[in-house]
Design a protein around this motif. Sequence first.
Motif, PDB file in Angstrom:
ATOM      1  N   VAL A  12      48.149  46.198  26.759  1.00 24.51           N
ATOM      2  CA  VAL A  12      47.266  45.059  27.037  1.00 24.51           C
ATOM      3  C   VAL A  12      46.258  44.923  25.903  1.00 24.51           C
ATOM      4  O   VAL A  12      45.642  45.899  25.495  1.00 24.51           O
ATOM      5  CB  VAL A  12      46.512  45.259  28.366  1.00 24.51           C
ATOM      6  N   ARG A  14      53.626  48.032  34.177  1.00 22.26           N
ATOM      7  CA  ARG A  14      52.727  49.107  33.773  1.00 22.26           C
ATOM      8  C   ARG A  14      53.499  50.416  33.633  1.00 22.26           C
ATOM      9  O   ARG A  14      53.337  51.147  32.656  1.00 22.26           O
ATOM     10  CB  ARG A  14      51.616  49.260  34.800  1.00 22.26           C
ATOM     11  N   GLY A  51      46.733  34.924  28.142  1.00 22.92           N
ATOM     12  CA  GLY A  51      46.868  36.026  29.089  1.00 22.92           C
ATOM     13  C   GLY A  51      46.808  35.531  30.524  1.00 22.92           C
ATOM     14  O   GLY A  51      47.628  35.905  31.368  1.00 22.92           O
ATOM     15  N   ASN A  62      44.980  40.272  28.055  1.00 22.65           N
ATOM     16  CA  ASN A  62      44.224  40.465  29.289  1.00 22.65           C
ATOM     17  C   ASN A  62      43.823  39.105  29.880  1.00 22.65           C
ATOM     18  O   ASN A  62      43.134  38.333  29.223  1.00 22.65           O
ATOM     19  CB  ASN A  62      42.975  41.287  28.954  1.00 22.65           C
TER      20      ASN A  62
END
Lengths: 574, 356
Positions: B212, B206, B179, B172
């Motif tokens: 994640v 996604r 990230g 994330n």
Amino acid sequence: MSPRKWVSGQAGRLLRLPLAHLPLAYLPLAYLLLFYFYPLASILALSLAPQGWPDLTSLARLVGSSYYLDIFWFTTWQAALSTLLTVALGMPGAYVFARYRFPARSLLEALITVPFVLPTVVVAVAFTALLGPRGWLNATLMRLLGLERPPLDVQGTLTAILLAHVFYNAVLVVRMVGTQWANLDPALAEAARMLGAGRLRAFREVTLPLLGPSLGAAALLTFIFCFTSFGVVLILGGGHYATLEVEIYYRTTRLLDLPLAATLALVQIVVVFGLMTAYTRIQARLAVPQPLRPRRVTQRRPRAVGEWALLVAALIPLLLLLLSPLAALAERSLTVGEVGGPAHYRALFANPRGSIFYVPPVAAVRNSLLFALATVGLSVTLGMMVAVTIAGRGAMKSRPRRVRLMDPLFMLPLGTSAVTLGLGYIVALDEPPLNLRTSPVLIVLAHTLVALPFVVRSVLPALRSIQPQLQEAAAVLGAPPWRVFREIDLPIVARAVAVGAVFAFTISMGEFGATSLLVRPQFPTLPVAIYRLLGQPGVTNYGQALAMSTLLMLVCTAGFLLIERFRVGETGEF
Amino acid sequence: MRKHVIGIVLLVLLLAACAPSTPAPPPTPTGPRTLTIMTHDSFDISEETIAAFEEANNAQVEIFKAGDAGLVLNQAILSAENPLADLLYGVDNTLMSRGLEAGIFEPYESPLLAQTPDHLELDPEHRLLPVDYGDVCLNYDKGWFAEAGLEPPATLEDLVKPEYAGLTVVENPASSSPGLAFMLATIGHFGLEGDYTWLDYWADLRANDVLVTDGWEDAYWGHFTYASDGDRPIVVSYASSPPVEIYFSGEDFEEAPTGVVVADGSCFRQIEFVGILKGTQNRDLAEAWVDFMLGRTFQEDIPLHMFVFPANENAALPEVFARFALIPEHPAQVDPADIEANREAWVEQWTETVLR
């Protein structure tokens, strides 16, 4: 005036003399002022009023935003749900540990306390090993049901967050409620049953109200922990969820958006303070002085097969959830990588690269223990002063308002964002004589801030349940107040003090609530060593991190067993 | 009245107890001087290297670690009036603008900058000097792909193909520095505008079931097939991870067990800097440290302690790095000032696209 009233009046006056006055509370209050309110006020002032007058734009940003309302709402309901589940799972455990003697009892009691000290990253590894797509549970189900794909997916779900919250906090219910339950007179519930009440009714109308104070305390602490949950939500929630604390952390560390972070931190503090004030009122009313019974009277071995079955049924869900991740970690530490066996443990003792930050395991254990013992000493001393002041003495149980206010005050650090307070230390404690920014002393002071509420919450229900007649009788017989305290109160609350001490020890060992802001590389602790090893690739580092985690579990278990043995005076049976 | 007196006495006692038991001795011309360096948790180097500096400069080096790079920089900014240290090491190109805007660094043009390639020097005023760099890239588990009979990914675009569904784990950007770096790589590669923007790419990722995690530790040790019980054979990590895996395995490898995607524009280069903090009382010693840090002794010690590459071109790489490390030739580019100006908005857009 009846003679009885006169005696109790005289005794009350005698008892009130030194202890009932505030001086006992000066030291803890000064501590709270210096190491909580002063740094907090400094960072809040710097964040919210950088030019000297308050800047309300961030408040406006909050009020007008459904985004933050959603976060607040999620924070609240997930905490409430986590608390409910924790109580539901913890109560049967509390009952069994309170009422029965059975083999390996103290060991089990020590083991279920271990989750409290484990770093969240390590817990996440254990959860993946058990519940992940290639984890133990999925593998078993796939084999049993002949499935192609893993049937369970808890990664990054609310279920994972709730499970982890129960995993961390169940011990609060088991220990805090269990301690009171163990001294509850079984005759009370038996009397109700004799009068025709069913098992359930006797529990609901007699036992439950009497357990009110400690159950309330455990539920409240669980709620506050879940309300300010951070690591669990970030790591196990897979980024899909955010609590206020997550948002504060992100705003502070990534964006240096101090005004908004400080506003959110204030919201958190206000909520916790409100909860605490409400709880304090209710608790003072719930507490009933009652004839406590020693454990040798209330506890016994299960008799019939039925009782053994009940005991096992009550313990199994609790032990399954709390102990299987621990077992998974220990197992991994021995099997990970090509080498296997104790190789990772041996590797802990070598520093092949000559790194300045290499942490010898012995030093990590020693530092962790030193910090933990100092925290236990400081928080038990201060916590007893607070608890005695709040509980009041003798017949004069009603306390002035300012004393009642002390209770929620000392709980505030639990509801305060650790990263906000950590920055407060950097800003506030930068001048002699309080130049502690880089000192290891600060670690103990910060750990104590979190540990103190546990000591107070553990001891207070016990102190309140002491029958004033006992203290009065001693006073009338000529015992000075400190002697009354030593001979009457202390033996009765010793057990609760031990529970408070266990929690203080745990909080410091696991560095609960402390952020990396409070890490001093000169004095590396076990969690610091674990993070250091996990921070780099290479399977041997991973194996060593698991070995170090297992070491942490062992040291804590040993520590809990020792603290439990430690009794004040001769009367250890309460 | 009396109880107030007691209270005040206790307060004074408490204050006294809190004061450092031994006040720091005043610096004498003969005794070693203390040099304090604040840095992030990942800082590491060998004892020998530190000792070499201490001996040569009659100094004692103290390292103050306080969280990750962002947190350390924020602490330095908050304590600007009463600095916590003489130097700060570990600010990277994603954070440097914030540090420079806060005005907490003093310029120092070290003579050793001559040995660093120009593209690593991002501050023309020399307040922040490059020490090392590392590339954040996709890593993959070679064994897993061989077993599955699937080609390992070669570009960022590969990850959104149907055959790579459910294979990738990323960190994330809101909470993790690799990230954020990987998010910046996609911004540099796909761009903010056009037919197919970085957000379109993330929407496709996604849809292709990207996982994640909060940080690198959880991605690598919790989900990467090569290193955990997880089921993701592709992970966002560093270009240096494969040689480090070999180094710590203690075995003799013919080739690295994990691979790196180094195609043009698929990695983001993190450059770490050192700077002298304004208000230092040890300016000369701090300069000596900067020179030392950019010199060969320190630079050659970097790879095996921090798993990144030395900035000094004359520094020799350890064998395992020389043999197994891949350095991407053209990492994605994003201007540090743009990063500081847009970080919050980008992360919010990312969160909106990938998680909500």
